[in-house]
Motif scaffolding. Structure first.
Motif, PDB file in Angstrom:
ATOM      1  N   TRP A   5       0.810  -1.216   0.000  1.00  0.00           N
ATOM      2  CA  TRP A   5       0.000   0.000   0.000  1.00  0.00           C
ATOM      3  C   TRP A   5       0.842   1.265   0.000  1.00  0.00           C
ATOM      4  N   ILE A   6       1.997   1.229   0.600  1.00  0.00           N
ATOM      5  CA  ILE A   6       2.870   2.412   0.602  1.00  0.00           C
ATOM      6  C   ILE A   6       3.338   2.698  -0.819  1.00  0.00           C
ATOM      7  N   GLN A   7       3.748   1.651  -1.522  1.00  0.00           N
ATOM      8  CA  GLN A   7       4.169   1.807  -2.910  1.00  0.00           C
ATOM      9  C   GLN A   7       3.016   2.331  -3.775  1.00  0.00           C
ATOM     10  N   THR A   8       1.825   1.827  -3.523  1.00  0.00           N
ATOM     11  CA  THR A   8       0.654   2.263  -4.283  1.00  0.00           C
ATOM     12  C   THR A   8       0.355   3.735  -4.046  1.00  0.00           C
ATOM     13  N   VAL A   9       0.420   4.171  -2.812  1.00  0.00           N
ATOM     14  CA  VAL A   9       0.161   5.576  -2.488  1.00  0.00           C
ATOM     15  C   VAL A   9       1.232   6.470  -3.104  1.00  0.00           C
ATOM     16  N   VAL A  10       2.482   6.023  -3.104  1.00  0.00           N
ATOM     17  CA  VAL A  10       3.563   6.810  -3.717  1.00  0.00           C
ATOM     18  C   VAL A  10       3.320   6.958  -5.217  1.00  0.00           C
ATOM     19  N   TRP A  11       2.939   5.869  -5.889  1.00  0.00           N
ATOM     20  CA  TRP A  11       2.695   5.947  -7.340  1.00  0.00           C
ATOM     21  C   TRP A  11       1.488   6.826  -7.652  1.00  0.00           C
ATOM     22  N   ILE A  12       0.439   6.743  -6.841  1.00  0.00           N
ATOM     23  CA  ILE A  12      -0.738   7.604  -7.054  1.00  0.00           C
ATOM     24  C   ILE A  12      -0.339   9.068  -6.863  1.00  0.00           C
ATOM     25  N   GLY A  13       0.410   9.357  -5.805  1.00  0.00           N
ATOM     26  CA  GLY A  13       0.851  10.732  -5.551  1.00  0.00           C
ATOM     27  C   GLY A  13       1.739  11.263  -6.665  1.00  0.00           C
ATOM     28  N   LEU A  14       2.658  10.425  -7.133  1.00  0.00           N
ATOM     29  CA  LEU A  14       3.550  10.833  -8.215  1.00  0.00           C
ATOM     30  C   LEU A  14       2.776  11.084  -9.504  1.00  0.00           C
ATOM     31  N   THR A  15       1.814  10.218  -9.797  1.00  0.00           N
ATOM     32  CA  THR A  15       0.987  10.405 -10.995  1.00  0.00           C
ATOM     33  C   THR A  15       0.210  11.715 -10.917  1.00  0.00           C
ATOM     34  N   LEU A  16      -0.397  11.983  -9.782  1.00  0.00           N
ATOM     35  CA  LEU A  16      -1.153  13.227  -9.618  1.00  0.00           C
ATOM     36  C   LEU A  16      -0.249  14.455  -9.675  1.00  0.00           C
ATOM     37  N   LEU A  17       0.897  14.393  -9.014  1.00  0.00           N
ATOM     38  CA  LEU A  17       1.824  15.521  -9.016  1.00  0.00           C
ATOM     39  C   LEU A  17       2.300  15.842 -10.434  1.00  0.00           C
ATOM     40  N   LEU A  18       2.698  14.820 -11.175  1.00  0.00           N
ATOM     41  CA  LEU A  18       3.155  15.047 -12.544  1.00  0.00           C
ATOM     42  C   LEU A  18       2.023  15.549 -13.436  1.00  0.00           C
ATOM     43  N   GLY A  19       0.827  15.084 -13.189  1.00  0.00           N
ATOM     44  CA  GLY A  19      -0.325  15.581 -13.948  1.00  0.00           C
ATOM     45  C   GLY A  19      -0.591  17.055 -13.685  1.00  0.00           C
ATOM     46  N   VAL A  20      -0.457  17.468 -12.433  1.00  0.00           N
ATOM     47  CA  VAL A  20      -0.662  18.881 -12.094  1.00  0.00           C
ATOM     48  C   VAL A  20       0.443  19.741 -12.706  1.00  0.00           C
ATOM     49  N   VAL A  21       1.676  19.269 -12.674  1.00  0.00           N
ATOM     50  CA  VAL A  21       2.777  20.018 -13.288  1.00  0.00           C
ATOM     51  C   VAL A  21       2.527  20.171 -14.786  1.00  0.00           C
ATOM     52  N   GLU A  22       2.001  19.131 -15.430  1.00  0.00           N
ATOM     53  CA  GLU A  22       1.697  19.202 -16.862  1.00  0.00           C
ATOM     54  C   GLU A  22       0.653  20.279 -17.158  1.00  0.00           C
ATOM     55  N   ILE A  23      -0.288  20.453 -16.283  1.00  0.00           N
ATOM     56  CA  ILE A  23      -1.309  21.482 -16.479  1.00  0.00           C
ATOM     57  C   ILE A  23      -0.669  22.858 -16.577  1.00  0.00           C
ATOM     58  N   PHE A  28       3.685  18.407 -22.718  1.00  0.00           N
ATOM     59  CA  PHE A  28       3.486  16.965 -22.848  1.00  0.00           C
ATOM     60  C   PHE A  28       4.615  16.114 -22.271  1.00  0.00           C
ATOM     61  N   VAL A  29       5.645  16.713 -21.699  1.00  0.00           N
ATOM     62  CA  VAL A  29       6.702  15.917 -21.075  1.00  0.00           C
ATOM     63  C   VAL A  29       6.188  15.318 -19.770  1.00  0.00           C
ATOM     64  N   PHE A  30       5.603  16.141 -18.929  1.00  0.00           N
ATOM     65  CA  PHE A  30       5.127  15.649 -17.641  1.00  0.00           C
ATOM     66  C   PHE A  30       3.903  14.747 -17.791  1.00  0.00           C
ATOM     67  N   LEU A  31       3.158  14.918 -18.851  1.00  0.00           N
ATOM     68  CA  LEU A  31       2.036  14.014 -19.126  1.00  0.00           C
ATOM     69  C   LEU A  31       2.563  12.612 -19.415  1.00  0.00           C
ATOM     70  N   MET A  32       3.632  12.520 -20.199  1.00  0.00           N
ATOM     71  CA  MET A  32       4.226  11.217 -20.498  1.00  0.00           C
ATOM     72  C   MET A  32       4.846  10.607 -19.241  1.00  0.00           C
ATOM     73  N   LEU A  33       5.463  11.436 -18.395  1.00  0.00           N
ATOM     74  CA  LEU A  33       6.011  10.937 -17.138  1.00  0.00           C
ATOM     75  C   LEU A  33       4.898  10.474 -16.199  1.00  0.00           C
ATOM     76  N   ALA A  34       3.780  11.197 -16.195  1.00  0.00           N
ATOM     77  CA  ALA A  34       2.635  10.782 -15.374  1.00  0.00           C
ATOM     78  C   ALA A  34       2.074   9.454 -15.867  1.00  0.00           C
ATOM     79  N   ALA A  35       2.039   9.274 -17.177  1.00  0.00           N
ATOM     80  CA  ALA A  35       1.573   7.999 -17.722  1.00  0.00           C
ATOM     81  C   ALA A  35       2.536   6.873 -17.337  1.00  0.00           C
ATOM     82  N   GLY A  36       3.828   7.169 -17.319  1.00  0.00           N
ATOM     83  CA  GLY A  36       4.805   6.182 -16.852  1.00  0.00           C
ATOM     84  C   GLY A  36       4.579   5.829 -15.392  1.00  0.00           C
ATOM     85  N   ALA A  37       4.305   6.850 -14.574  1.00  0.00           N
ATOM     86  CA  ALA A  37       4.015   6.600 -13.166  1.00  0.00           C
ATOM     87  C   ALA A  37       2.739   5.776 -13.017  1.00  0.00           C
ATOM     88  N   ALA A  38       1.779   5.998 -13.894  1.00  0.00           N
ATOM     89  CA  ALA A  38       0.556   5.184 -13.876  1.00  0.00           C
ATOM     90  C   ALA A  38       0.884   3.736 -14.222  1.00  0.00           C
TER      91      ALA A  38
END
Length: 156
Positions: A5-23, A28-38
């Motif tokens: 669960w810790i790993q899952t929460v870290v990946w969810i947080g990283l995906t959300l953070l990278l998605g917000v940075v992309e906004i 499209f760099v951070f969008l691709m990184l967010a997709a990688g985190a997903a």
């Protein structure tokens, strides 16, 4: 299936953070990184160890950055406005003399787009004073001064 669960929460947080940075960046760099985190998140949910999730996330991000992002940029660029804008849009624009000038003293021109610019004659123009209303064509822009050539010839 053992979910970390810790790993899952870290990946969810990283995906959300990278998605917000992309906004905020919209490149499209951070969008691709967010997709990688997903991708790493999905691997973690399946039960992969943290190191395998990280490798999967990096691989997905690299594939997306190298294959999808360039094609996405080209596809979005196809619908771009083909018209020249700003200073580029003034080059070749026709106008008329509004305030008389010579090759040594500046004057003003009224351009076809309705703007009035301070102007001077191009260096290779004949040394004469054009009367008011003489047609000119913008050759270049230097600072806030339009460099013009006398006559009807357009340089587009």
């Amino acid at each position: 299936m053992n979910i970390d669960w810790i790993q899952t929460v870290v990946w969810i947080g990283l995906t959300l953070l990278l998605g917000v940075v992309e906004i905020f960046t919209l490149d499209f760099v951070f969008l691709m990184l967010a997709a990688g985190a997903a991708g790493g998140l999905i691997a973690a949910l399946v039960g992969a160890p943290w190191w395998l999730s990280a490798i999967i996330a990096a691989a997905v991000a690299l594939v997306l950055l190298s294959l999808v992002r360039p094609r996405l940029l080209v596809a979005l660029g196809r619908n771009a406005d083909p018209h020249r804008t700003n200073i580029e849009g003034l080059i070749g624009l026709r106008g008329t003399v509004a305030v008389a000038f010579t090759s040594s003293s500046p004057g003003q021109v009224r351009l076809a787009n309705g703007e009035t610019w301070s102007a001077r004659l191009a260096a290779d123009s004949p040394d004469r004073t054009p009367p008011l209303g003489t047609p000119v064509v913008v050759e270049s822009i230097e600072g806030s001064t339009a460099v013009v050539r006398l006559g009807e010839r357009a340089t587009s």
